[in-house]
Design a protein around this motif. Sequence first.
Motif, PDB file in Angstrom:
ATOM      1  N   GLU A   1       3.238  11.597 -10.805  1.00  0.00           N
ATOM      2  CA  GLU A   1       3.013  13.019 -11.079  1.00  0.00           C
ATOM      3  C   GLU A   1       4.322  13.764 -11.340  1.00  0.00           C
ATOM      4  N   ARG A   2       5.386  13.221 -10.800  1.00  0.00           N
ATOM      5  CA  ARG A   2       6.667  13.938 -10.923  1.00  0.00           C
ATOM      6  C   ARG A   2       7.626  13.222 -11.862  1.00  0.00           C
ATOM      7  N   VAL A   3       7.119  12.263 -12.657  1.00  0.00           N
ATOM      8  CA  VAL A   3       8.009  11.408 -13.434  1.00  0.00           C
ATOM      9  C   VAL A   3       8.853  12.194 -14.425  1.00  0.00           C
ATOM     10  N   GLN A   4       8.260  13.234 -15.021  1.00  0.00           N
ATOM     11  CA  GLN A   4       9.018  14.000 -16.007  1.00  0.00           C
ATOM     12  C   GLN A   4      10.193  14.720 -15.363  1.00  0.00           C
ATOM     13  N   GLN A   5       9.995  15.228 -14.158  1.00  0.00           N
ATOM     14  CA  GLN A   5      11.071  15.989 -13.518  1.00  0.00           C
ATOM     15  C   GLN A   5      12.121  15.085 -12.891  1.00  0.00           C
ATOM     16  N   ARG A   6      11.698  13.812 -12.588  1.00  0.00           N
ATOM     17  CA  ARG A   6      12.628  12.962 -11.842  1.00  0.00           C
ATOM     18  C   ARG A   6      13.250  11.855 -12.691  1.00  0.00           C
ATOM     19  N   THR A   7      13.163  11.996 -14.021  1.00  0.00           N
ATOM     20  CA  THR A   7      13.653  10.922 -14.886  1.00  0.00           C
ATOM     21  C   THR A   7      15.129  10.620 -14.642  1.00  0.00           C
ATOM     22  N   GLN A   8      15.928  11.686 -14.597  1.00  0.00           N
ATOM     23  CA  GLN A   8      17.358  11.463 -14.404  1.00  0.00           C
ATOM     24  C   GLN A   8      17.644  10.847 -13.026  1.00  0.00           C
ATOM     25  N   GLU A   9      16.894  11.305 -12.007  1.00  0.00           N
ATOM     26  CA  GLU A   9      17.103  10.745 -10.668  1.00  0.00           C
ATOM     27  C   GLU A   9      16.737   9.257 -10.633  1.00  0.00           C
ATOM     28  N   LEU A  10      15.619   8.917 -11.329  1.00  0.00           N
ATOM     29  CA  LEU A  10      15.209   7.517 -11.363  1.00  0.00           C
ATOM     30  C   LEU A  10      16.224   6.653 -12.096  1.00  0.00           C
ATOM     31  N   ASP A  11      16.767   7.189 -13.179  1.00  0.00           N
ATOM     32  CA  ASP A  11      17.795   6.433 -13.903  1.00  0.00           C
ATOM     33  C   ASP A  11      18.989   6.162 -13.000  1.00  0.00           C
ATOM     34  N   ALA A  12      19.363   7.190 -12.249  1.00  0.00           N
ATOM     35  CA  ALA A  12      20.493   7.014 -11.338  1.00  0.00           C
ATOM     36  C   ALA A  12      20.159   5.986 -10.251  1.00  0.00           C
ATOM     37  N   MET A  13      18.928   6.071  -9.760  1.00  0.00           N
ATOM     38  CA  MET A  13      18.525   5.100  -8.736  1.00  0.00           C
ATOM     39  C   MET A  13      18.488   3.680  -9.300  1.00  0.00           C
ATOM     40  N   ASN A  14      18.018   3.576 -10.558  1.00  0.00           N
ATOM     41  CA  ASN A  14      17.987   2.248 -11.187  1.00  0.00           C
ATOM     42  C   ASN A  14      19.392   1.674 -11.332  1.00  0.00           C
ATOM     43  N   GLU A  15      20.330   2.529 -11.656  1.00  0.00           N
ATOM     44  CA  GLU A  15      21.709   2.059 -11.794  1.00  0.00           C
ATOM     45  C   GLU A  15      22.247   1.584 -10.444  1.00  0.00           C
ATOM     46  N   VAL A  16      21.938   2.358  -9.395  1.00  0.00           N
ATOM     47  CA  VAL A  16      22.362   1.944  -8.057  1.00  0.00           C
ATOM     48  C   VAL A  16      21.708   0.606  -7.688  1.00  0.00           C
ATOM     49  N   LEU A  17      20.413   0.472  -8.043  1.00  0.00           N
ATOM     50  CA  LEU A  17      19.697  -0.767  -7.737  1.00  0.00           C
ATOM     51  C   LEU A  17      20.293  -1.947  -8.501  1.00  0.00           C
ATOM     52  N   ARG A  18      20.655  -1.712  -9.768  1.00  0.00           N
ATOM     53  CA  ARG A  18      21.258  -2.786 -10.553  1.00  0.00           C
ATOM     54  C   ARG A  18      22.562  -3.252  -9.929  1.00  0.00           C
ATOM     55  N   ARG A  19      23.409  -2.266  -9.541  1.00  0.00           N
ATOM     56  CA  ARG A  19      24.672  -2.644  -8.907  1.00  0.00           C
ATOM     57  C   ARG A  19      24.416  -3.353  -7.580  1.00  0.00           C
ATOM     58  N   SER A  20      23.381  -2.884  -6.849  1.00  0.00           N
ATOM     59  CA  SER A  20      23.060  -3.533  -5.579  1.00  0.00           C
ATOM     60  C   SER A  20      22.629  -4.985  -5.802  1.00  0.00           C
TER      61      SER A  20
ATOM     62  N   ASP B   1       0.836  -1.209   0.000  1.00  0.00           N
ATOM     63  CA  ASP B   1       0.000   0.000   0.000  1.00  0.00           C
ATOM     64  C   ASP B   1       0.867   1.253   0.000  1.00  0.00           C
ATOM     65  N   ARG B   2       1.896   1.213   0.835  1.00  0.00           N
ATOM     66  CA  ARG B   2       2.798   2.371   0.853  1.00  0.00           C
ATOM     67  C   ARG B   2       3.485   2.552  -0.495  1.00  0.00           C
ATOM     68  N   TYR B   3       3.831   1.422  -1.119  1.00  0.00           N
ATOM     69  CA  TYR B   3       4.482   1.506  -2.426  1.00  0.00           C
ATOM     70  C   TYR B   3       3.540   2.119  -3.470  1.00  0.00           C
ATOM     71  N   ARG B   4       2.265   1.709  -3.435  1.00  0.00           N
ATOM     72  CA  ARG B   4       1.309   2.267  -4.395  1.00  0.00           C
ATOM     73  C   ARG B   4       1.151   3.774  -4.212  1.00  0.00           C
ATOM     74  N   GLN B   5       1.129   4.189  -2.925  1.00  0.00           N
ATOM     75  CA  GLN B   5       1.013   5.625  -2.676  1.00  0.00           C
ATOM     76  C   GLN B   5       2.231   6.373  -3.215  1.00  0.00           C
ATOM     77  N   LEU B   6       3.381   5.818  -2.947  1.00  0.00           N
ATOM     78  CA  LEU B   6       4.597   6.457  -3.456  1.00  0.00           C
ATOM     79  C   LEU B   6       4.616   6.467  -4.974  1.00  0.00           C
TER      80      LEU B   6
END
Length: 683
Positions: free
Chosen positions: A414-433, A403-408
Amino acid sequence: MKSLFSEQTLIPFLEQFDFSLVLRADSPQYTILVVSDQAEQLLGYQRAQLVGKSLTDGFSNAPIDPIGNASFQQTLVAVIHDRQPRTLPTYEQPSSAGTGSVYLKKVLKPIVDTHQQVTYVLVTTVDITQQVLAQQAAEQSEQRLRAVIRQAPVAIALYRMPDMVLELANERMLALWNKSAAIIGSPLADIVTSDELQDIQPIVKAVFTSGIPYYGTHFPSTVQPDDPGAGPFYDLVYSPVRDCHNTTTSVLSIITDITQQVLASQALKASEQRLQGLIDESPMAIAVYKGRDMTIELANEAMLFIWGKSASVIGQPLATALPELQGQPFLKQLDDVYTTGIAYHAREAPATLQVDGKLVTSHFNFTYKPLVDATGEVYAILNVAIDVEESVMNRWHLQESEDRYRQLAAQLEERVQQRTQELDAMNEVLRRSNENLEQFAYIASHDLQEPLRKIQQFGDLLLNQYQEQLGTGVDYLQRMQLAAWRMSTLIRELLSFSRISTSNHQHWDQQVALGALIASIEDDLSVAIQESGTIIESDTLPTVQGDELQLRQLFQNLLSNAIKFRRPGVVPHIRLVCAVVSAEQLPGNTVPVSREGQFYCIDVRDNGIGFDEKYLDRIFQAFQRLHTKQQYQGTGIGLAICEKVVANHGGAIRASSQPGQGATFSIYLPVNDPRQPDTVRLH
C-alpha cells in the motif's frame, strides 16, 4: 517364547559368516538362502546364480563338488532326520588359482527351532589341503617329515608307538600344551590330563592298529581358558607313519585352529540375543509390545529416554507403564494394528509423556509394525520412533516468520509508491550485507581448514615418530584424523553449496559441450573407475550455454555416486541417455524453473544398490543420508548441490529407483532458456 525375528532378518545376519551355503530344510527343494564370500572365492560359486534356487537346480552341473551328487543329498536327509552334524569324505578339486589341487571336506550342521525341528542346514567347506600335503610328505621320508613338522604353520606332533612316546613336536604344538621342548621323549600320559588322555588314547591306538587316518573337528583346547565356551577349538588329524616295510611305527598328529568357525556357529545360536543387542544400541527408539495387553517385551535406551522411564517398565503392560497415554490415540492405534495386522505410520504426531515428573508434549515420526508367528497370527508389535520436535518447532517458527512477512508485504504494498527510495536504499544495504556475508563465509571456511590441517599434520607426525610409544592410543589418533578429514570435506562442500547458491559465481555466457565435459570427468575419476571396473556409455550429448564449473559438479557428483553405491560383486554400468522433450511431456511432478517450451532430458542410469522411492523427498536435501558413514563415506550434500545447479540453469532433476535394481537421475535443461538466449546445438 516366540522368535521376534523373521527369516528376512536372520539371512543378512548369516551372510556375515563364512558358511559356504545356508539351505532351508524344505525337502526336496532344499532352497539355497545364503552363499558366502568364502564359497565364491574358494569354490567358485556364483551367489547371484544360486540364491533362491533349489539344490538340484543350482548344482546340476557340478561334476567335482560333491554337493552335486546323490550322496550329498542322502547325507543331507540324514542330518535333518538325526538332527546331528555330518562330515563328507575329503575330495579334490583344481585350485582356483590354477596352481594344482586343493583338498576339501564338507561339514553339514542342522539348525533346529524351538520345536526341535530342523529348519536350516549350514554347509561349511573346510580346506584341509595343508593336512593332506603334510601326510603325503610324511609318506615320502621320515627326514622330510621332521623338517615339515618343525616348519609347519599348524601344530604337529609325532608319537612313537605302541607306547605313545612323544618323538617330535613343533613350537606350535608345545605352545598349545604350554610346555617346553623338555617333554619330548615322554609318554603322552605324562603330558596331558587324564580326561584328555581318555579322549585321545583310543583314537591314536585305532589309527596305529588300522593304519587308517582319523579326522576330527571342533575339539577344545588341551589348555582350558577361563571361559571354555570361548575356545580355542581345533580340527585334528591323526595319520599313520610307515617305515620302508610298510609297517606303521608312529602316529602323526596335526592340529588346525578352527576357533573362528566354532565361534561363528556359537554366534548363530545366539542370533536373537545379538540382534536384540544391536537394537539396544540403535540410535532410533525401538520397542516391542507382546500380546493384546501390549506387554513391553523390549525397549532400548533411546525409547526409555523418550518415555522418561527406567528399564523396570519392561514386562509391564504399556498402559500401566505409561498411564499418561490414556485419552491419547496410541493405545487404540496399537490395538487396531494387533487386530488387523496392518502397519500404522505417523509423521509429526504429538504425544504427551511424563518426563521427570512433568507432562511434556513432543512430536514424533513413528511406525507400528505387526510381528506374526509361523501361523500368520500377530503376536507382537514393533514400534520404531524418531523425535522430530526440533524440526517441527523450526517449521512452525518459519511459518510464523512467513506469515509475518506476508503481513508486512501487504502493508508495504500500500505504501510502495511513497517508500520506493527507502526500499532502494534498503536493497543496497542488503546487497552489501550479502556480499559481506559471502566474504565472511569464504574467509571462515578457509580459516577453519587451517586448524584441521594442523590436526592432520601433527597426527601424521605422532604416527610416524611415536607410534610404538602410543600403543592403543594409535586407534584414537587415527579416529581423530578421520574426524578431521570428514570435517574438512564438509567445509569444502558447504562452501561449494554456498557458492552455487550465490549469483556472483555464475557465468551464463559459457558454451559447455557436455560430451567433452563427461570425458574430462571420466579422466578425473579414472582411479575409482579402474578400481571398480566401471563401464560408462553415453549418447551424443548437447552443447548448452551455462556455468561450466556448476555443470561439472552436477555430473561428477552423479557419476561418482553411481560408482560408490554399487552392488557387491557387480561391475558398475553407467548409461547416459539424451532426448528432447516438450514441456507438455514432462512428468507430472516435474516443475522446472524455466518456462521454456522444450527441454533436454539427460538420464544418468546405473545398476547399483538403488533406494526405496519413499525417500524421494529426502535425497535432494542437504545432510540427508540413506546409509551410515560406516557403509558409505559422504556428507549428504552432493545431491543437494545437483538440485541447486539444475535449478540455477532453469531446469529440474528427478530420481527413480528400486532397492537392488539401480537408480536413474533425470536432468531436464531448457533448450532455450530466457536467461540463455543463444541457440543450443547437438554435436
